[in-house]
Scaffold this motif. Sequence first.
Motif, PDB file in Angstrom:
ATOM      1  N   LEU A   1       8.195 -10.169  -1.175  1.00  0.00           N
ATOM      2  CA  LEU A   1       7.138 -11.152  -0.962  1.00  0.00           C
ATOM      3  C   LEU A   1       6.451 -10.983   0.385  1.00  0.00           C
ATOM      4  N   THR A   2       7.102 -10.318   1.324  1.00  0.00           N
ATOM      5  CA  THR A   2       6.513 -10.124   2.646  1.00  0.00           C
ATOM      6  C   THR A   2       6.532  -8.644   2.991  1.00  0.00           C
ATOM      7  N   GLN A   3       5.756  -8.299   4.005  1.00  0.00           N
ATOM      8  CA  GLN A   3       5.721  -6.907   4.478  1.00  0.00           C
ATOM      9  C   GLN A   3       7.081  -6.499   5.036  1.00  0.00           C
ATOM     10  N   ALA A   4       7.761  -7.412   5.727  1.00  0.00           N
ATOM     11  CA  ALA A   4       9.084  -7.103   6.280  1.00  0.00           C
ATOM     12  C   ALA A   4      10.094  -6.821   5.174  1.00  0.00           C
ATOM     13  N   ALA A   5      10.037  -7.581   4.105  1.00  0.00           N
ATOM     14  CA  ALA A   5      10.934  -7.359   2.969  1.00  0.00           C
ATOM     15  C   ALA A   5      10.616  -6.029   2.291  1.00  0.00           C
ATOM     16  N   GLU A   6       9.357  -5.704   2.225  1.00  0.00           N
ATOM     17  CA  GLU A   6       8.948  -4.432   1.624  1.00  0.00           C
ATOM     18  C   GLU A   6       9.434  -3.249   2.460  1.00  0.00           C
ATOM     19  N   LEU A   7       9.386  -3.396   3.776  1.00  0.00           N
ATOM     20  CA  LEU A   7       9.883  -2.334   4.655  1.00  0.00           C
ATOM     21  C   LEU A   7      11.384  -2.146   4.518  1.00  0.00           C
ATOM     22  N   GLN A   8      12.121  -3.214   4.228  1.00  0.00           N
ATOM     23  CA  GLN A   8      13.567  -3.118   4.039  1.00  0.00           C
ATOM     24  C   GLN A   8      13.921  -2.262   2.816  1.00  0.00           C
ATOM     25  N   CYS A   9      13.021  -2.139   1.881  1.00  0.00           N
ATOM     26  CA  CYS A   9      13.271  -1.335   0.672  1.00  0.00           C
ATOM     27  C   CYS A   9      13.395   0.151   0.997  1.00  0.00           C
ATOM     28  N   ASN A  10      12.884   0.575   2.151  1.00  0.00           N
ATOM     29  CA  ASN A  10      12.983   1.975   2.544  1.00  0.00           C
ATOM     30  C   ASN A  10      14.429   2.428   2.707  1.00  0.00           C
TER      31      ASN A  10
ATOM     32  N   SER B   1       7.911  13.064 -13.645  1.00  0.00           N
ATOM     33  CA  SER B   1       7.440  11.738 -13.256  1.00  0.00           C
ATOM     34  C   SER B   1       8.396  10.652 -13.732  1.00  0.00           C
ATOM     35  N   TYR B   2       8.820  10.730 -14.986  1.00  0.00           N
ATOM     36  CA  TYR B   2       9.759   9.733 -15.516  1.00  0.00           C
ATOM     37  C   TYR B   2      11.116   9.823 -14.826  1.00  0.00           C
ATOM     38  N   THR B   3      11.535  11.035 -14.489  1.00  0.00           N
ATOM     39  CA  THR B   3      12.813  11.208 -13.799  1.00  0.00           C
ATOM     40  C   THR B   3      12.785  10.550 -12.430  1.00  0.00           C
ATOM     41  N   VAL B   4      11.710  10.742 -11.689  1.00  0.00           N
ATOM     42  CA  VAL B   4      11.587  10.116 -10.364  1.00  0.00           C
ATOM     43  C   VAL B   4      11.600   8.600 -10.509  1.00  0.00           C
ATOM     44  N   GLN B   5      10.921   8.067 -11.503  1.00  0.00           N
ATOM     45  CA  GLN B   5      10.908   6.619 -11.702  1.00  0.00           C
ATOM     46  C   GLN B   5      12.285   6.086 -12.052  1.00  0.00           C
ATOM     47  N   LEU B   6      13.047   6.830 -12.842  1.00  0.00           N
ATOM     48  CA  LEU B   6      14.393   6.386 -13.191  1.00  0.00           C
ATOM     49  C   LEU B   6      15.359   6.489 -12.023  1.00  0.00           C
ATOM     50  N   VAL B   7      15.271   7.583 -11.271  1.00  0.00           N
ATOM     51  CA  VAL B   7      16.194   7.791 -10.152  1.00  0.00           C
ATOM     52  C   VAL B   7      15.947   6.778  -9.048  1.00  0.00           C
ATOM     53  N   TYR B   8      14.689   6.471  -8.774  1.00  0.00           N
ATOM     54  CA  TYR B   8      14.338   5.557  -7.679  1.00  0.00           C
ATOM     55  C   TYR B   8      13.948   4.173  -8.191  1.00  0.00           C
ATOM     56  N   LYS B   9      14.490   3.777  -9.335  1.00  0.00           N
ATOM     57  CA  LYS B   9      14.142   2.494  -9.942  1.00  0.00           C
ATOM     58  C   LYS B   9      14.454   1.327  -9.009  1.00  0.00           C
ATOM     59  N   ASP B  10      15.598   1.364  -8.319  1.00  0.00           N
ATOM     60  CA  ASP B  10      15.964   0.280  -7.399  1.00  0.00           C
ATOM     61  C   ASP B  10      14.905   0.104  -6.311  1.00  0.00           C
ATOM     62  N   PHE B  11      14.405   1.216  -5.784  1.00  0.00           N
ATOM     63  CA  PHE B  11      13.370   1.152  -4.755  1.00  0.00           C
ATOM     64  C   PHE B  11      12.101   0.500  -5.295  1.00  0.00           C
ATOM     65  N   TYR B  12      11.665   0.942  -6.492  1.00  0.00           N
ATOM     66  CA  TYR B  12      10.433   0.397  -7.056  1.00  0.00           C
ATOM     67  C   TYR B  12      10.564  -1.098  -7.365  1.00  0.00           C
ATOM     68  N   VAL B  13      11.705  -1.518  -7.890  1.00  0.00           N
ATOM     69  CA  VAL B  13      11.923  -2.938  -8.185  1.00  0.00           C
ATOM     70  C   VAL B  13      11.929  -3.740  -6.894  1.00  0.00           C
ATOM     71  N   CYS B  14      12.619  -3.217  -5.880  1.00  0.00           N
ATOM     72  CA  CYS B  14      12.668  -3.905  -4.580  1.00  0.00           C
ATOM     73  C   CYS B  14      11.264  -4.049  -3.995  1.00  0.00           C
ATOM     74  N   ARG B  15      10.501  -2.963  -4.022  1.00  0.00           N
ATOM     75  CA  ARG B  15       9.152  -2.984  -3.453  1.00  0.00           C
ATOM     76  C   ARG B  15       8.237  -3.938  -4.216  1.00  0.00           C
ATOM     77  N   ASP B  16       8.355  -3.957  -5.531  1.00  0.00           N
ATOM     78  CA  ASP B  16       7.498  -4.834  -6.334  1.00  0.00           C
ATOM     79  C   ASP B  16       7.870  -6.310  -6.179  1.00  0.00           C
ATOM     80  N   ASP B  17       9.157  -6.587  -5.936  1.00  0.00           N
ATOM     81  CA  ASP B  17       9.612  -7.973  -5.810  1.00  0.00           C
ATOM     82  C   ASP B  17       9.496  -8.527  -4.390  1.00  0.00           C
TER      83      ASP B  17
END
Length: 83
Positions: free
Chosen positions: A58-67, A40-56
Amino acid sequence: MCIRHRAGLAALGDAARPQRTAAASGLVTACLALLLAAGSYTVQLVYKDFYVCRDDALTQAAELQCNTLLPDNVLGKLLEVKQ
């Protein structure tokens, strides 16, 4: 006079079997729990950029760009933001 002592579980003879089984089961369960936590911690570290992008986002379109930060594999498909 010499007294012989058998040490540990060997002193219990057949009564030690349930204790050995319980100890082995506990070790296997503990190892599986540690592997799950480490994974679990490894997945969070490896995909940290994705999680930060998704959490930051502000719109659904911006969230979709994180994919675009996810790889094209099974784990990427599981984590991707759905429309």
